[in-house]
Design a protein around this motif. Structure first.
Motif, PDB file in Angstrom:
ATOM      1  N   UNK A   1      13.816   8.912   1.918  1.00  0.00           N
ATOM      2  CA  UNK A   1      13.523   7.402   1.788  1.00  0.00           C
ATOM      3  C   UNK A   1      14.500   6.728   0.671  1.00  0.00           C
ATOM      4  N   UNK A   2      14.685   5.379   1.128  1.00  0.00           N
ATOM      5  CA  UNK A   2      15.387   4.640   0.114  1.00  0.00           C
ATOM      6  C   UNK A   2      14.052   4.119  -1.034  1.00  0.00           C
ATOM      7  N   UNK A   3      14.904   3.691  -1.982  1.00  0.00           N
ATOM      8  CA  UNK A   3      13.743   3.334  -3.094  1.00  0.00           C
ATOM      9  C   UNK A   3      12.948   1.988  -2.707  1.00  0.00           C
ATOM     10  N   UNK A   4      13.657   1.173  -1.867  1.00  0.00           N
ATOM     11  CA  UNK A   4      12.715   0.171  -1.379  1.00  0.00           C
ATOM     12  C   UNK A   4      11.623   0.545  -0.197  1.00  0.00           C
ATOM     13  N   UNK A   5      11.710   1.702   0.514  1.00  0.00           N
ATOM     14  CA  UNK A   5      10.934   2.255   1.208  1.00  0.00           C
ATOM     15  C   UNK A   5       9.742   2.990   0.537  1.00  0.00           C
ATOM     16  N   UNK A   6      10.368   3.364  -0.598  1.00  0.00           N
ATOM     17  CA  UNK A   6       9.182   4.239  -1.573  1.00  0.00           C
ATOM     18  C   UNK A   6       8.197   3.121  -2.011  1.00  0.00           C
ATOM     19  N   UNK A   7       8.786   2.018  -2.362  1.00  0.00           N
ATOM     20  CA  UNK A   7       8.001   0.995  -3.146  1.00  0.00           C
ATOM     21  C   UNK A   7       7.200   0.414  -1.952  1.00  0.00           C
ATOM     22  N   UNK A   8       7.433   0.137  -0.490  1.00  0.00           N
ATOM     23  CA  UNK A   8       6.810  -0.188   0.633  1.00  0.00           C
ATOM     24  C   UNK A   8       5.585   0.580   0.658  1.00  0.00           C
ATOM     25  N   UNK A   9       5.704   1.994   0.466  1.00  0.00           N
ATOM     26  CA  UNK A   9       4.655   3.013   0.776  1.00  0.00           C
ATOM     27  C   UNK A   9       3.640   2.729  -0.234  1.00  0.00           C
TER      28      UNK A   9
ATOM     29  N   UNK B   1      -1.109   6.337  -5.861  1.00  0.00           N
ATOM     30  CA  UNK B   1      -1.320   7.157  -6.749  1.00  0.00           C
ATOM     31  C   UNK B   1      -0.216   8.359  -7.008  1.00  0.00           C
ATOM     32  N   UNK B   2       0.043   8.750  -5.746  1.00  0.00           N
ATOM     33  CA  UNK B   2       1.302   9.847  -5.785  1.00  0.00           C
ATOM     34  C   UNK B   2       2.469   9.436  -5.929  1.00  0.00           C
TER      35      UNK B   2
ATOM     36  N   UNK C   1       2.373   0.515  -1.386  1.00  0.00           N
ATOM     37  CA  UNK C   1       1.387  -0.799  -0.966  1.00  0.00           C
ATOM     38  C   UNK C   1       0.354  -0.266   0.249  1.00  0.00           C
ATOM     39  N   UNK C   2       0.858   0.727   0.735  1.00  0.00           N
ATOM     40  CA  UNK C   2       0.511   0.915   2.116  1.00  0.00           C
ATOM     41  C   UNK C   2      -1.341   1.634   1.899  1.00  0.00           C
ATOM     42  N   UNK C   3      -1.396   2.624   1.001  1.00  0.00           N
ATOM     43  CA  UNK C   3      -2.540   2.891   0.397  1.00  0.00           C
ATOM     44  C   UNK C   3      -2.801   3.540  -0.915  1.00  0.00           C
ATOM     45  N   UNK C   4      -4.146   3.631  -1.454  1.00  0.00           N
ATOM     46  CA  UNK C   4      -4.237   4.349  -2.868  1.00  0.00           C
ATOM     47  C   UNK C   4      -3.533   5.691  -2.861  1.00  0.00           C
TER      48      UNK C   4
END
Length: 237
Positions: free
Chosen positions: A48-56, A65-66, A58-61
């Motif tokens: 994934x791209x850094x932007x995708x990682x940041x979006x993830x 946390x991970x 905000x998906x769930x705790x």
């Protein structure tokens, strides 16, 4: 098997009292499944791209946390994502910044840290304080000084002991922006010294530290300049 983690709750009522909740230990297969899923997640994250990682995040705790961990394995995922998907930033982050913080500051920060108004890069370097500020908050928290022009109310040479942020006005005038909090701290430290020798030694030490800080800051500023002119060229042609 430890009972600190559980997926099953059993209850028993006693004479109308609140039920007693007993935690049952996880089955070994359940633990294996959780660990296996985490491993799968980590493998997917590497693509994934850094932007995708940041979006993830905000998906769930669980994902936040991970992915927000400072563990080396997670830092390697963010680093790999940055290197393989971005041309900027190309330098490694400063030693006291995580990959997540680095990518956020260089690419994704959209709001002023202090007032939450919209933030756009408008001509100042972020690398001394590493904070995204709107123009209003920036002007309130810094002292702009022209080159070689020092305020008379400060001890001679004190500003040479403080890292500064480069700032360019709309008329292309280059100024130094000293953070007021840094000025107050340096002035306080200097005023506590009693002898002239102590003050002289303190200034020599601080000047040396400041030069080293500015050397590192300049490297990241050059990286920003290259990215700016590359984007300017692409947009114009």
């Amino acid at each position: 098997m430890s009972s600190s983690v559980s997926m099953v709750k059993s209850t028993k009522r006693l004479g109308g009292k609140q039920p007693i909740i007993r935690l049952s230990p996880l089955h070994p297969r359940s633990i294996f499944l959780i660990l296996h899923l985490t491993t799968i997640y980590l493998q997917i994250f590497t693509y994934l791209t850094p932007q995708d990682l940041y979006s993830l995040c905000s998906v769930c705790k669980k994902f936040r946390k991970l992915l927000w961990s400072t563990k080396q394995s997670i830092q390697d995922i963010w680093k790999s994502s940055r290197i393989h998907n971005l041309t900027y930033p190309s330098l490694s982050p400063p030693s006291d910044m995580t990959e997540q913080q680095y990518i956020w500051l260089t690419l994704l920060a959209k709001r002023c840290k202090f007032c939450n108004n919209s933030y756009n890069k408008f001509g100042y370097s972020v690398w001394v304080k590493r904070e995204a500020l709107c123009s209003k908050c920036f002007s309130e928290k810094t002292l702009l000084v022209r080159d070689k022009v020092f305020p008379k109310y400060l001890p001679q040479g004190l500003l040479d002991c403080i890292p500064y942020t480069k700032f360019m006005t709309w008329s292309s005038e280059k100024l130094r922006a000293y953070w007021i909090s840094d000025i107050k701290l340096a002035k306080k430290e200097y005023s506590l010294l009693k002898s002239n020798k102590q003050k002289k030694d303190w200034m020599i030490k601080k000047e040396k530290e400041t030069k080293e800080i500015m050397r590192k800051v300049n490297a990241y500023e050059r990286q920003d300049d290259v990215a700016y002119f590359n984007n300017l060229y692409i947009n114009n042609y």
